[in-house]
Design a protein around this motif. Structure first.
Motif, PDB file in Angstrom:
ATOM      1  N   TYR A   1       4.686  16.802   6.405  1.00  0.00           N
ATOM      2  CA  TYR A   1       3.623  16.967   7.403  1.00  0.00           C
ATOM      3  C   TYR A   1       2.288  16.511   6.818  1.00  0.00           C
ATOM      4  CZ  TYR A   1       0.051  19.342  10.211  1.00  0.00           C
ATOM      5  OH  TYR A   1      -1.066  19.619  10.962  1.00  0.00           O
ATOM      6  N   ALA A   2       1.507  15.777   7.619  1.00  0.00           N
ATOM      7  CA  ALA A   2       0.192  15.331   7.172  1.00  0.00           C
ATOM      8  C   ALA A   2      -0.717  15.188   8.380  1.00  0.00           C
ATOM      9  CB  ALA A   2       0.288  14.000   6.431  1.00  0.00           C
ATOM     10  N   ALA A   3      -1.979  15.544   8.199  1.00  0.00           N
ATOM     11  CA  ALA A   3      -2.952  15.438   9.287  1.00  0.00           C
ATOM     12  C   ALA A   3      -4.345  15.357   8.696  1.00  0.00           C
ATOM     13  CB  ALA A   3      -2.838  16.638  10.231  1.00  0.00           C
ATOM     14  N   ASN A   4      -5.255  14.752   9.458  1.00  0.00           N
ATOM     15  CA  ASN A   4      -6.649  14.775   9.010  1.00  0.00           C
ATOM     16  C   ASN A   4      -7.246  16.144   9.319  1.00  0.00           C
ATOM     17  OD1 ASN A   4      -7.349  14.792  11.730  1.00  0.00           O
ATOM     18  ND2 ASN A   4      -8.059  12.687  11.758  1.00  0.00           N
ATOM     19  N   LEU A   5      -8.436  16.417   8.759  1.00  0.00           N
ATOM     20  CA  LEU A   5      -8.998  17.752   8.896  1.00  0.00           C
ATOM     21  C   LEU A   5      -9.317  18.100  10.347  1.00  0.00           C
ATOM     22  CD1 LEU A   5     -11.356  18.365   5.849  1.00  0.00           C
ATOM     23  CD2 LEU A   5      -8.967  19.004   6.180  1.00  0.00           C
ATOM     24  N   GLU A   6      -9.639  17.088  11.139  1.00  0.00           N
ATOM     25  CA  GLU A   6      -9.968  17.351  12.533  1.00  0.00           C
ATOM     26  C   GLU A   6      -8.763  17.902  13.292  1.00  0.00           C
ATOM     27  OE1 GLU A   6     -11.107  13.901  14.760  1.00  0.00           O
ATOM     28  OE2 GLU A   6     -12.335  15.055  16.152  1.00  0.00           O
ATOM     29  N   ARG A   7      -7.563  17.475  12.879  1.00  0.00           N
ATOM     30  CA  ARG A   7      -6.343  17.818  13.608  1.00  0.00           C
ATOM     31  C   ARG A   7      -5.474  18.852  12.898  1.00  0.00           C
ATOM     32  NH1 ARG A   7      -4.259  18.003  18.667  1.00  0.00           N
ATOM     33  NH2 ARG A   7      -1.997  18.055  18.561  1.00  0.00           N
TER      34      ARG A   7
ATOM     35  N   LEU B   1       0.833  -1.209   0.000  1.00  0.00           N
ATOM     36  CA  LEU B   1       0.000   0.000   0.000  1.00  0.00           C
ATOM     37  C   LEU B   1       0.867   1.259   0.000  1.00  0.00           C
ATOM     38  CD1 LEU B   1      -2.763  -0.894   2.605  1.00  0.00           C
ATOM     39  CD2 LEU B   1      -3.117  -0.463   0.171  1.00  0.00           C
ATOM     40  N   SER B   2       0.462   2.259  -0.747  1.00  0.00           N
ATOM     41  CA  SER B   2       1.045   3.594  -0.638  1.00  0.00           C
ATOM     42  C   SER B   2       0.244   4.317   0.441  1.00  0.00           C
ATOM     43  CB  SER B   2       0.956   4.332  -1.970  1.00  0.00           C
ATOM     44  OG  SER B   2       1.729   3.689  -2.954  1.00  0.00           O
ATOM     45  N   TYR B   3       0.828   4.485   1.604  1.00  0.00           N
ATOM     46  CA  TYR B   3       0.092   5.006   2.747  1.00  0.00           C
ATOM     47  C   TYR B   3       0.763   6.274   3.280  1.00  0.00           C
ATOM     48  CZ  TYR B   3       3.834   3.125   5.641  1.00  0.00           C
ATOM     49  OH  TYR B   3       5.068   2.875   6.193  1.00  0.00           O
ATOM     50  N   VAL B   4      -0.015   7.036   4.031  1.00  0.00           N
ATOM     51  CA  VAL B   4       0.480   8.251   4.663  1.00  0.00           C
ATOM     52  C   VAL B   4       0.040   8.232   6.125  1.00  0.00           C
ATOM     53  CG1 VAL B   4       0.459  10.772   4.673  1.00  0.00           C
ATOM     54  CG2 VAL B   4       0.269   9.538   2.499  1.00  0.00           C
ATOM     55  N   PRO B   5       0.974   8.221   7.090  1.00  0.00           N
ATOM     56  CA  PRO B   5       0.563   8.397   8.491  1.00  0.00           C
ATOM     57  C   PRO B   5       0.223   9.869   8.712  1.00  0.00           C
ATOM     58  CG  PRO B   5       2.765   7.390   8.299  1.00  0.00           C
ATOM     59  CD  PRO B   5       2.424   7.977   6.969  1.00  0.00           C
ATOM     60  N   VAL B   6      -0.943  10.128   9.279  1.00  0.00           N
ATOM     61  CA  VAL B   6      -1.363  11.509   9.490  1.00  0.00           C
ATOM     62  C   VAL B   6      -1.696  11.725  10.958  1.00  0.00           C
ATOM     63  CG1 VAL B   6      -2.301  11.591   7.153  1.00  0.00           C
ATOM     64  CG2 VAL B   6      -3.844  11.152   9.053  1.00  0.00           C
ATOM     65  N   GLU B   7      -1.411  12.913  11.427  1.00  0.00           N
ATOM     66  CA  GLU B   7      -1.780  13.265  12.794  1.00  0.00           C
ATOM     67  C   GLU B   7      -3.296  13.310  12.899  1.00  0.00           C
ATOM     68  OE1 GLU B   7       0.091  16.820  14.156  1.00  0.00           O
ATOM     69  OE2 GLU B   7       2.093  16.201  13.495  1.00  0.00           O
ATOM     70  N   ALA B   8      -3.806  12.761  13.990  1.00  0.00           N
ATOM     71  CA  ALA B   8      -5.250  12.754  14.223  1.00  0.00           C
ATOM     72  C   ALA B   8      -5.518  13.377  15.583  1.00  0.00           C
ATOM     73  CB  ALA B   8      -5.795  11.336  14.143  1.00  0.00           C
ATOM     74  N   GLU B   9      -6.779  13.472  15.946  1.00  0.00           N
ATOM     75  CA  GLU B   9      -7.149  14.106  17.209  1.00  0.00           C
ATOM     76  C   GLU B   9      -6.488  13.391  18.372  1.00  0.00           C
ATOM     77  OE1 GLU B   9      -9.084  16.970  19.596  1.00  0.00           O
ATOM     78  OE2 GLU B   9      -8.474  16.840  17.508  1.00  0.00           O
ATOM     79  N   SER B  10      -5.914  14.151  19.295  1.00  0.00           N
ATOM     80  CA  SER B  10      -5.168  13.575  20.410  1.00  0.00           C
ATOM     81  C   SER B  10      -6.091  12.908  21.404  1.00  0.00           C
ATOM     82  CB  SER B  10      -4.351  14.655  21.121  1.00  0.00           C
ATOM     83  OG  SER B  10      -3.405  15.214  20.246  1.00  0.00           O
ATOM     84  N   GLY B  11      -5.508  11.987  22.143  1.00  0.00           N
ATOM     85  CA  GLY B  11      -6.254  11.315  23.196  1.00  0.00           C
ATOM     86  C   GLY B  11      -6.314  12.160  24.450  1.00  0.00           C
ATOM     87  N   PRO B  12      -6.896  11.631  25.514  1.00  0.00           N
ATOM     88  CA  PRO B  12      -7.084  12.394  26.747  1.00  0.00           C
ATOM     89  C   PRO B  12      -5.787  12.745  27.449  1.00  0.00           C
ATOM     90  CG  PRO B  12      -7.740  10.104  27.048  1.00  0.00           C
ATOM     91  CD  PRO B  12      -7.503  10.292  25.586  1.00  0.00           C
ATOM     92  N   ILE B  13      -4.673  12.055  27.153  1.00  0.00           N
ATOM     93  CA  ILE B  13      -3.400  12.391  27.782  1.00  0.00           C
ATOM     94  C   ILE B  13      -2.817  13.651  27.157  1.00  0.00           C
ATOM     95  CG2 ILE B  13      -1.012  11.610  28.026  1.00  0.00           C
ATOM     96  CD1 ILE B  13      -2.018   8.861  28.549  1.00  0.00           C
ATOM     97  N   GLY B  14      -3.142  13.901  25.879  1.00  0.00           N
ATOM     98  CA  GLY B  14      -2.633  15.087  25.198  1.00  0.00           C
ATOM     99  C   GLY B  14      -1.416  14.762  24.366  1.00  0.00           C
ATOM    100  N   GLY B  15      -0.897  15.777  23.695  1.00  0.00           N
ATOM    101  CA  GLY B  15       0.265  15.583  22.842  1.00  0.00           C
ATOM    102  C   GLY B  15      -0.128  14.936  21.537  1.00  0.00           C
ATOM    103  N   ASP B  16       0.860  14.462  20.789  1.00  0.00           N
ATOM    104  CA  ASP B  16       0.594  13.786  19.524  1.00  0.00           C
ATOM    105  C   ASP B  16       0.202  12.346  19.819  1.00  0.00           C
ATOM    106  OD1 ASP B  16       1.210  16.036  18.052  1.00  0.00           O
ATOM    107  OD2 ASP B  16       3.340  15.560  17.985  1.00  0.00           O
ATOM    108  N   ALA B  17      -1.023  12.181  20.287  1.00  0.00           N
ATOM    109  CA  ALA B  17      -1.429  10.903  20.855  1.00  0.00           C
ATOM    110  C   ALA B  17      -2.253  10.052  19.920  1.00  0.00           C
ATOM    111  CB  ALA B  17      -2.206  11.137  22.152  1.00  0.00           C
ATOM    112  N   SER B  18      -2.326  10.426  18.664  1.00  0.00           N
ATOM    113  CA  SER B  18      -3.155   9.648  17.752  1.00  0.00           C
ATOM    114  C   SER B  18      -2.672   9.843  16.324  1.00  0.00           C
ATOM    115  CB  SER B  18      -4.615  10.096  17.878  1.00  0.00           C
ATOM    116  OG  SER B  18      -5.442   9.372  17.002  1.00  0.00           O
TER     117      SER B  18
END
Length: 579
Positions: A232-238, A193-210
């Protein structure tokens, strides 16, 4: 396997109800058949591909230190009530009553397994000496998808690999999270697969948690932004927009604030038409409840508010759009006419809003708007923040580049849960001082069906599927051109048995059909390598080997064909191994 002994119902015509390439091709190539909306049968080719994807996932999970178990799909509804997710899932949760002896039992079909696994751990783990622990399963999930579509990309029943980690500290969680992230990169690389890891909404601990793992695809249902310069890559939520706070300095030549009549014009589109202005000249005033308290959020008229960013800017636990009564209380006007001038609650704005000179806003009065609205003169702000969805053309928040927006298919997600479920379900451990603490959790999901569908969506041509060798239902296809020719079949059978002895997954098309018909089916089902045995070639001591993507076959001596084909298959596997 011989073609005549398996079940591969290929289709020549494009199914009328198949909306996207992966759906069309998976139907035409005989991988799947629909039972009803949102439910599909995997036929032999599709099932083999699915099991090969599962094998890659299982192997990498075990290498990353996770241990496999299998949890029930049938779950007691009480677990969802304890975590508050019964209401949160709403109609998505498939639930029902069954009669056992003389009473009703309320059950659900598992959409996921956070509750079940946490309940298990709460009963079996009690000491820090038993942690950390990571478990995983490959299990069927059930969700009442109201609009199932796109074949197996959005269904009510699907295969998921879900893993859960249990730790005594954030440091332990971070170590496991990094291992899972690396394992996901290896899994998707090995699956071709040609994939891209993207930052998503963080978890309750905070930081880059997802992080989500996305496969860019024109028909993907999710949108992501990325920077080609720095990655740099992220979903729209993040996704951040890379803009700085603007200075609020009213211009000396700013227009006069005026109230104008806008009867029954409550939307950006309606007001734009009535006042003959562009949406970017307008300010949307959205009233939110942040932990129960009203706050006005200002967004440029052509932008969309991002609730995750609003929640973080306000440092709030819960953020939701205010009810009609609250809106009328803080604006003294019906819904649709809110504006920042004279509003009765705190006001924050997106970075772009103070830059709008002589803006148009609601006038906090029925059927009226203000023109000539300027920040600092006509209304005051608590501050400006990045509060909107990022989009194409925004500056990158990490470098001097520019963001682009693409669609993608989510195939995996790693997430730091913290103690949300362990606190709800009593999963605790005793530390070395005999003090109790909630176990710190992480969860890590992969949509196994989505691996197959993503490959079909992104790896094909006009003739059919193009499988990576690792996930292909078979690695090689033998095509005897004339099955009534004894010499042709003798050699085809010899290749078939010797390839199997060498550990190659091989299919032989032993159908009594024209060569052109067989070649078209070969391209459609997309098996990586094909070996063609023909009467004329045999007389010359030659057979043909061709990769699915090659224009012309390679003619090789009969005596060398087996070694050449096996070597090419091994090279194809090696090319997919992570660096």
């Amino acid at each position: 396997m011989r073609w005549t002994q398996t079940f591969i119902p290929t289709m020549k015509e494009v199914p009328a109800d198949a909306e996207i390439p992966s759906h069309r091709l998976m139907l035409r190539a005989g991988l799947i058949r629909q039972l009803m909306a949102g439910a599909y049968t995997y036929l032999p080719l599709g099932h083999r591909a699915l099991r090969k994807a599962e094998a890659v996932v299982r192997e990498e999970m075990e290498l990353a230190g996770a241990v496999e178990l299998l949890m029930p799909a049938l779950q007691p509804i009480e677990l969802f009530e304890k975590t508050g997710r019964k209401d949160a899932f709403g109609n998505v949760l498939i639930q029902f009553d069954v009669t056992r002896r003389d009473h009703e039992v309320h059950l659900a079909l598992g959409p996921t397994h956070e509750e079940v696994v946490t309940d298990l751990i709460s009963r079996q783990i009690s000491s820090y000496r038993q942690l950390p622990l990571t478990v995983f399963q490959i299990q069927t999930k059930f969700r009442n998808e109201e609009r199932p579509r796109f074949g197996v990309l959005r269904t009510s029943e699907f295969q998921m690999k879900d893993a859960y980690s249990f730790s005594t500290s954030v440091e332990q969680l971070n170590e496991i999270y990094d291992r899972m992230y690396a394992a996901y990169c290896r899994i998707f690389t090995r699956c071709g697969l040609s994939y891209v890891p993207v930052e998503a909404e963080s978890g309750p601990i905070g930081g880059d948690a997802s992080h989500e793992f996305m496969v860019p695809a024109g028909n993907g249902e999710d949108s992501i932004v990325r920077c080609a310069t720095c990655g740099y890559a992220a979903n729209l939520e993040r996704a951040e927009t890379g803009r700085a706070a603007a200075g609020i300095v009213p211009a000396n030549d700013a227009a006069e604030l005026q109230k104008v009549d806008t009867p029954e014009a409550t939307s950006i589109e309606q007001v734009s038409r009535m006042l003959k202005c562009q949406p970017e000249q307008m300010i949307k005033t959205l009233i939110y409840l942040a932990d129960g308290k009203p706050v006005a959020v200002l967004i440029r008229g052509d932008h969309e508010a991002n609730e995750g960013k609003i929640r973080r800017a306000l440092d709030a636990t819960d953020v939701e759009l205010a009810d009609e009564a609250t809106i009328e209380e803080v604006t003294n006007a019906p819904v649709g006419f809110a504006g920042p001038v004279g509003i009765n609650c705190p006001v924050i704005a997106d970075h772009d809003v103070p830059l709008i000179r002589d803006a148009i806003t609601g006038a906090n009065a029925a059927d009226a708007h203000y023109t000539g609205v300027n920040a600092g003169r006509d209304y005051q702000l608590e501050g400006t923040f990045d509060l909107r969805d990022a989009g194409a053309g925004d500056p990158c928040p990490r470098c001097e580049g520019t963001l682009e927006q693409v669609h993608g298919i989510e195939v995996g997600h790693v997430f730091k849960l913290g103690t949300k479920y362990s606190e709800s379900l009593g999963a605790e451990f005793l530390d070395e001082n005999e003090k109790r603490h909630p176990i710190i959790m992480g969860c890590y999901g992969i949509g196994v069906n989505r691996i197959i569908a993503s490959l079909a969506e992104t790896s094909h041509d006009d003739n059919g599927l193009i499988w990576p060798i690792s996930i292909a239902p078979y690695e090689a296809l033998i095509i005897p051109l004339n099955t009534s020719d004894e010499e042709v079949m003798k050699e085809a059978d010899r290749f078939y048995h010797e390839l199997k002895q060498r550990g190659i997954d091989v299919l032989m098309d032993d159908r009594d059909a024209r060569p052109g018909f067989k070649f078209k089916d070969a391209d459609l089902v997309g098996i990586p390598f094909r070996l063609v045995v023909g009467g004329r070639g045999l007389k010359e001591g030659l057979v043909e080997i061709k990769h699915r993507t090659e224009e012309e076959p390679q003619k090789v001596p009969l005596a060398d064909a087996l070694d050449i084909l096996v070597a090419r298959i091994e090279e194809a596997h090696a090319a997919l191994e992570p660096a």
